[in-house]
Design a protein around this motif. Structure first.
Motif, PDB file in Angstrom:
ATOM      1  N   GLY A   1       0.795  -1.216   0.000  1.00  0.00           N
ATOM      2  CA  GLY A   1       0.000   0.000   0.000  1.00  0.00           C
ATOM      3  C   GLY A   1       0.830   1.270   0.000  1.00  0.00           C
ATOM      4  N   GLN A   2       2.048   1.198  -0.537  1.00  0.00           N
ATOM      5  CA  GLN A   2       2.954   2.339  -0.509  1.00  0.00           C
ATOM      6  C   GLN A   2       2.965   3.145  -1.804  1.00  0.00           C
ATOM      7  OE1 GLN A   2       6.456  -0.046   0.388  1.00  0.00           O
ATOM      8  NE2 GLN A   2       6.440   0.657   2.516  1.00  0.00           N
ATOM      9  N   VAL A   3       2.095   2.779  -2.738  1.00  0.00           N
ATOM     10  CA  VAL A   3       2.047   3.477  -4.022  1.00  0.00           C
ATOM     11  C   VAL A   3       0.693   4.163  -4.169  1.00  0.00           C
ATOM     12  CG1 VAL A   3       2.049   3.211  -6.536  1.00  0.00           C
ATOM     13  CG2 VAL A   3       3.648   1.888  -5.123  1.00  0.00           C
ATOM     14  N   THR A   4       0.720   5.439  -4.502  1.00  0.00           N
ATOM     15  CA  THR A   4      -0.484   6.209  -4.797  1.00  0.00           C
ATOM     16  C   THR A   4      -0.278   6.913  -6.123  1.00  0.00           C
ATOM     17  OG1 THR A   4      -0.913   6.611  -2.446  1.00  0.00           O
ATOM     18  CG2 THR A   4      -2.009   8.065  -4.019  1.00  0.00           C
ATOM     19  N   ALA A   5      -1.265   6.858  -6.975  1.00  0.00           N
ATOM     20  CA  ALA A   5      -1.161   7.538  -8.267  1.00  0.00           C
ATOM     21  C   ALA A   5      -2.532   8.035  -8.683  1.00  0.00           C
ATOM     22  CB  ALA A   5      -0.587   6.594  -9.323  1.00  0.00           C
ATOM     23  N   TYR A   6      -2.565   9.213  -9.263  1.00  0.00           N
ATOM     24  CA  TYR A   6      -3.831   9.774  -9.704  1.00  0.00           C
ATOM     25  C   TYR A   6      -3.593  10.786 -10.812  1.00  0.00           C
ATOM     26  CZ  TYR A   6      -2.307  13.414  -6.414  1.00  0.00           C
ATOM     27  OH  TYR A   6      -1.578  14.368  -5.742  1.00  0.00           O
ATOM     28  N   ARG A   7      -4.685  11.074 -11.510  1.00  0.00           N
ATOM     29  CA  ARG A   7      -4.650  12.078 -12.574  1.00  0.00           C
ATOM     30  C   ARG A   7      -5.658  13.164 -12.283  1.00  0.00           C
ATOM     31  NH1 ARG A   7      -6.032  11.503 -19.065  1.00  0.00           N
ATOM     32  NH2 ARG A   7      -5.998  13.742 -19.455  1.00  0.00           N
ATOM     33  N   ILE A   8      -5.208  14.415 -12.424  1.00  0.00           N
ATOM     34  CA  ILE A   8      -6.090  15.576 -12.383  1.00  0.00           C
ATOM     35  C   ILE A   8      -5.811  16.383 -13.642  1.00  0.00           C
ATOM     36  CG2 ILE A   8      -6.752  17.675 -11.157  1.00  0.00           C
ATOM     37  CD1 ILE A   8      -5.736  16.381  -8.572  1.00  0.00           C
ATOM     38  N   GLY A   9      -6.769  16.437 -14.529  1.00  0.00           N
ATOM     39  CA  GLY A   9      -6.550  17.138 -15.785  1.00  0.00           C
ATOM     40  C   GLY A   9      -5.466  16.460 -16.600  1.00  0.00           C
ATOM     41  N   ASP A  10      -4.447  17.248 -16.975  1.00  0.00           N
ATOM     42  CA  ASP A  10      -3.369  16.673 -17.785  1.00  0.00           C
ATOM     43  C   ASP A  10      -2.138  16.340 -16.956  1.00  0.00           C
ATOM     44  OD1 ASP A  10      -2.343  19.152 -17.201  1.00  0.00           O
ATOM     45  OD2 ASP A  10      -2.207  19.845 -19.284  1.00  0.00           O
ATOM     46  N   THR A  11      -2.309  16.262 -15.639  1.00  0.00           N
ATOM     47  CA  THR A  11      -1.188  15.972 -14.751  1.00  0.00           C
ATOM     48  C   THR A  11      -1.401  14.651 -14.029  1.00  0.00           C
ATOM     49  OG1 THR A  11      -0.757  18.318 -14.383  1.00  0.00           O
ATOM     50  CG2 THR A  11       0.176  16.779 -12.786  1.00  0.00           C
ATOM     51  N   VAL A  12      -0.395  13.799 -14.095  1.00  0.00           N
ATOM     52  CA  VAL A  12      -0.404  12.529 -13.365  1.00  0.00           C
ATOM     53  C   VAL A  12       0.626  12.610 -12.253  1.00  0.00           C
ATOM     54  CG1 VAL A  12       0.108  10.062 -13.494  1.00  0.00           C
ATOM     55  CG2 VAL A  12      -1.166  11.166 -15.344  1.00  0.00           C
ATOM     56  N   THR A  13       0.212  12.259 -11.054  1.00  0.00           N
ATOM     57  CA  THR A  13       1.096  12.284  -9.894  1.00  0.00           C
ATOM     58  C   THR A  13       1.262  10.867  -9.360  1.00  0.00           C
ATOM     59  OG1 THR A  13       0.342  14.501  -9.304  1.00  0.00           O
ATOM     60  CG2 THR A  13       1.469  13.235  -7.584  1.00  0.00           C
ATOM     61  N   VAL A  14       2.509  10.466  -9.116  1.00  0.00           N
ATOM     62  CA  VAL A  14       2.806   9.134  -8.603  1.00  0.00           C
ATOM     63  C   VAL A  14       3.656   9.274  -7.345  1.00  0.00           C
ATOM     64  CG1 VAL A  14       3.849   6.889  -9.080  1.00  0.00           C
ATOM     65  CG2 VAL A  14       2.767   8.175 -10.943  1.00  0.00           C
ATOM     66  N   GLU A  15       3.220   8.649  -6.274  1.00  0.00           N
ATOM     67  CA  GLU A  15       3.980   8.639  -5.026  1.00  0.00           C
ATOM     68  C   GLU A  15       4.386   7.202  -4.720  1.00  0.00           C
ATOM     69  OE1 GLU A  15       1.627  10.450  -2.005  1.00  0.00           O
ATOM     70  OE2 GLU A  15       1.203  12.253  -3.196  1.00  0.00           O
ATOM     71  N   ALA A  16       5.694   7.002  -4.510  1.00  0.00           N
ATOM     72  CA  ALA A  16       6.230   5.669  -4.226  1.00  0.00           C
ATOM     73  C   ALA A  16       7.361   5.821  -3.218  1.00  0.00           C
ATOM     74  CB  ALA A  16       6.734   5.022  -5.514  1.00  0.00           C
ATOM     75  N   PRO A  17       7.759   4.730  -2.549  1.00  0.00           N
ATOM     76  CA  PRO A  17       8.849   4.825  -1.561  1.00  0.00           C
ATOM     77  C   PRO A  17      10.143   5.328  -2.191  1.00  0.00           C
ATOM     78  CG  PRO A  17       7.670   2.750  -1.331  1.00  0.00           C
ATOM     79  CD  PRO A  17       7.167   3.384  -2.585  1.00  0.00           C
ATOM     80  N   ASP A  18      10.913   6.020  -1.397  1.00  0.00           N
ATOM     81  CA  ASP A  18      12.198   6.546  -1.845  1.00  0.00           C
ATOM     82  C   ASP A  18      13.064   5.409  -2.389  1.00  0.00           C
ATOM     83  OD1 ASP A  18      14.421   8.075  -2.287  1.00  0.00           O
ATOM     84  OD2 ASP A  18      14.941   8.361  -0.177  1.00  0.00           O
ATOM     85  N   GLY A  19      13.594   5.599  -3.585  1.00  0.00           N
ATOM     86  CA  GLY A  19      14.475   4.614  -4.195  1.00  0.00           C
ATOM     87  C   GLY A  19      13.787   3.561  -5.014  1.00  0.00           C
ATOM     88  N   VAL A  20      12.469   3.455  -4.925  1.00  0.00           N
ATOM     89  CA  VAL A  20      11.731   2.471  -5.720  1.00  0.00           C
ATOM     90  C   VAL A  20      11.423   3.072  -7.085  1.00  0.00           C
ATOM     91  CG1 VAL A  20       9.566   1.185  -5.940  1.00  0.00           C
ATOM     92  CG2 VAL A  20      10.733   1.298  -3.740  1.00  0.00           C
ATOM     93  N   ALA A  21      11.763   2.362  -8.141  1.00  0.00           N
ATOM     94  CA  ALA A  21      11.468   2.827  -9.489  1.00  0.00           C
ATOM     95  C   ALA A  21      10.003   2.553  -9.802  1.00  0.00           C
ATOM     96  CB  ALA A  21      12.373   2.135 -10.499  1.00  0.00           C
ATOM     97  N   ALA A  22       9.308   3.588 -10.290  1.00  0.00           N
ATOM     98  CA  ALA A  22       7.906   3.470 -10.668  1.00  0.00           C
ATOM     99  C   ALA A  22       7.823   3.179 -12.161  1.00  0.00           C
ATOM    100  CB  ALA A  22       7.159   4.754 -10.344  1.00  0.00           C
ATOM    101  N   THR A  23       6.898   2.311 -12.529  1.00  0.00           N
ATOM    102  CA  THR A  23       6.692   1.965 -13.931  1.00  0.00           C
ATOM    103  C   THR A  23       5.338   2.471 -14.385  1.00  0.00           C
ATOM    104  OG1 THR A  23       6.523   0.152 -15.524  1.00  0.00           O
ATOM    105  CG2 THR A  23       5.871  -0.333 -13.264  1.00  0.00           C
TER     106      THR A  23
END
Length: 711
Positions: A610-632
């Motif tokens: 449960g350490q990943v959060t991602a969402y889109r607002i308009g034309d912006t996508v925000t991704v939150e993941a633990p420090d050092g973890v590569a997001a795909t």
């Protein structure tokens, strides 16, 4: 040349549509909803929803599954689907997957909540396998359609499908038919219902008719969009593997966490050395441990310079690079026996830049326990106190270092952090050696090895061995001790026929993992007619499964009859017949495969925690993941991450990894798009309340028809 039909314009338009935004909307205001990048999968335990979750798992796309068969499951209501965050309305799921178009009882409040949610936020719905009926935008099959098996059917992507979510395919979608006695596929083929806004994306001929029926299509109604799938499948079947990417791209509008590519890498072991040959009379391999000591006369197989010419010409023609795992001592011994001459080594060294090179140890020695080969099968030798006698740290280290030194003197471009030990030795091997040689990890550290090849048939999961991370390799069923097709077939018959048929009976003794042939294969035709198609199908299945693990063969298979090439060509030809030019096979070296697998494991663990959060607002996508973890993630072409472009082009989109530095990652989607319909016609009709009729699921879907000699 094949044309890339899927356009960026349509992809981006679908993204805008998926949020219900006006076409061309670039930036969000306070009323723009937040759409979380997570999929809701409502499952009935059937194979089709399981297949979709398997695709999401493999890609690294987060989802929440609600099992309708499970007691105590959450109730799907307005609060489950949406809420408000920081004063902004939030849709908790970017897409909904249902087992069919309406799996709930009549007048279900849950179905009504889903329909309202989809209308409010323009959330698409996938009907994983549903009956063809007007409620799904199609005529009943009895009205000029078809209900029944579609084993072996050649389906096609329509023009709309190519211009839409399936533009990565050439056109053909062949359905498997692995067994004449097992039903593997079932479908409802039908045409759009009168007045329905329905667009077929994949169709097939209706038996006995001149018309074609939809297998996958989009139905727009009541302010909602549904992807209607009217055939059943499991996660392993080729037809699903071909369409899985498009299903995900359709339901996410091409913006989602996770990524999928088609990988193929081939390691050729024992280069410069020779491989012992199967003896068709003794039914063992003289010189190797499956023959009793002194039994038979070794007759080794070794490549020639002409085999190297053939390999380099093949690579050029196929635009593919082989990875050569080499043993330097093979050349040293050849020169000692031939007055300093080794034409094979001279040729390979001259063409060294045409291949990738892997350290396979100097002599190919067994680096686990000391083998007692006085018995067949061999066993581990023991010390006087009964403990296992291990190959020493110094010996293991010398095998690694001496091969490097030989490669350096030959000018081979070698990556010293990669290693494949002979026979994957040193790693645990059941039943004789159930644990790693404890000296292996120490020797790997001594030599800076970071990536270690392992056998996928023994260890499919990546793990740490001292400082090194394993990279599992698929063994191809092209035998190391066969240079001729007839030898391959003879050994294959020995392994896969019963004792009554003149075989070893191994298939009888291990009936849980293999099946005996009904009759021995003809040595003159069995390889081309049976083994090659079977092995091609298995290996192509790996390629289509977003699985980067390499395959391995041996140098003997590139010599004499060159029996590996029909399989390799079968895989690549089969692939090219199915995919467009914008979706090439990805051919990585071992360390890059290891990195991909390692990143996937870390990403999966972060999602599960449960350490990943991602969402889109308009034309912006925000991704939150633990420090050092590569997001795909997968995004439309033109997406940026800060001032830099994001990802690499693949299948009409861009995808890649971005490492988190302890703060949210922000991606900007392309804002300039052609004017397209925002979503669907806003009809204020109540959703259908009738549940979907029972659909047929054949045994070959419930339990996968295996790729065994019998089939």
């Amino acid at each position: 040349m094949k044309r890339t039909i899927r356009t960026t314009a349509l992809t981006v338009g679908a993204l805008i549509a998926s949020l219900g935004l006006p076409a061309g909307a670039a930036h969000a205001d306070a009323t723009t909803p937040r759409i979380d990048l997570r999929v809701l999968v409502v499952s009935d335990g059937g194979p089709s929803t399981d297949a979709i979750t398997a695709e999401l798992d493999a890609a690294g796309t987060p989802y929440t599954e609600v099992d309708l068969e499970q007691s105590g499951r959450p109730v799907i209501d307005a609060g489950f689907l949406a809420d408000t965050v920081d004063g902004r309305p939030r849709a908790k799921f970017q897409a909904v997957v249902l087992p069919n178009d309406n799996p709930f009882p009549a007048n279900s409040a849950e179905m009504a909540a889903l329909a309202s949610y989809e209308q409010t936020y323009a959330i698409p719905q996938v009907d994983a396998y549903t009956y063809a009926r007007p409620e799904a935008g199609l005529q009943y099959p009895v009205h000029g359609g078809y209900s029944g098996t579609v084993d072996g059917v050649q389906a096609q992507v329509t023009a709309a499908g190519k211009a839409g979510p399936f533009g990565y395919l050439d056109a053909a979608v062949p359905f498997e038919d692995n067994s004449p006695t097992v039903g593997e596929s079932y479908a409802y083929l039908s045409t759009p219902a009168a007045g329905a806004d329905f667009t077929p994306y994949v169709d097939a001929p209706i038996p006995g008719k001149s018309t074609r029926g939809s297998l996958v299509g989009e139905y727009r109604h009541d302010g909602r969009r549904e992807l209607v799938v009217t055939f059943v499948y499991n996660q392993y079947q080729q037809q699903f593997r071909l369409l899985a990417r498009g299903i995900v791209e359709w339901m996410t509008g091409g913006v989602h966490l996770g990524a999928s590519r088609n990988y193929f890498a081939v390691h050729v072991d024992d280069v410069f050395a020779a491989d012992d040959r199967w003896d068709t009379e003794l039914n063992c391999t003289p010189g190797d441990i499956d023959c009793a000591q002194g039994e038979g006369v070794p007759n080794p197989i070794r490549m020639t310079p002409s085999d190297v010419d053939y390999a380099t010409a093949w690579e050029s023609r196929r635009n593919f690079t082989l990875d050569l795992a080499f043993n330097g001592v093979g050349s040293v011994e050849q020169r000692e026996e031939n007055n300093g001459v080794d034409q094979l080594a001279d040729k390979l060294i001259a063409d060294r830049d045409r291949f990738r090179w892997l350290n396979h140890t100097y002599t190919h020695a067994f680096l686990g326990c000391r083998q007692d080969t006085s018995v067949v099968p061999w066993k581990c030798a023991t010390n006087t106190d009964g403990s296992t006698e291990w190959v020493s740290r110094a010996e293991v280290s010398a095998e690694i270092a001496n091969n490097r030194l030989w490669a350096q003197s030959a000018g081979l471009p070698l990556d010293n952090d990669e290693l494949v030990t002979g026979e994957h030795s040193g790693l645990k091997l059941s039943p004789q050696q159930p644990e790693d040689n404890p000296n292996l990890a120490l020797a790997l550290a001594d030599n800076g090895v970071e990536w270690l090849g392992s056998d996928n048939s023994r260890e499919p999961d990546q793990r740490q061995v001292g400082p090194a991370t394993t990279v599992s390799r698929y063994p191809m069923n092209v035998f190391y001790n066969a240079g001729r097709a007839a030898e391959q077939v003879d050994e294959y018959n020995w392994i896969y026929t019963s004792r009554a048929q003149g075989g070893s009976g191994i298939c009888e003794d291990h009936s849980d993992t293999s099946t005996c042939l009904t009759a021995p294969l003809a040595t003159t035709t069995g390889y081309a007619d049976y083994i090659v198609p079977l092995e091609t199908r298995i290996d192509l299945g790996h390629v289509l499964a977003n699985d980067p693990k390499p395959h391995f063969i041996h140098q003997s298979n590139l010599a004499e009859d060159r029996i590996a090439y029909p399989v390799l060509d079968g895989v690549l030809d089969g692939y090219n017949d199915l995919f467009a030019d914008n979706t090439p096979v990805v051919n990585l070296r071992m360390k890059d495969i290891g990195t991909e697998l390692q990143r996937r494991a870390a990403w999966k663990a972060a999602i599960q925690a449960g350490q990943v959060t991602a969402y889109r607002i308009g034309d912006t996508v925000t991704v939150e993941a633990p420090d050092g973890v590569a997001a795909t993630a997968t995004m439309p072409t033109g997406t940026t991450n800060g001032s830099a472009g994001f990802g690499d082009a693949y299948a009409g989109e861009v995808s890649g990894w971005t490492t988190s530095a302890g703060r949210p990652l922000t991606f900007t989607l392309p804002s300039s798009v052609p004017s397209l319909s925002a979503t669907v016609a806003g009809q204020d009709k109540a959703p259908a309340t009738r549940t979907t009729p029972h659909t047929r699921v054949p045994a070959g879907v419930t339990e996968q028809v295996p790729y065994t000699p019998e089939h």
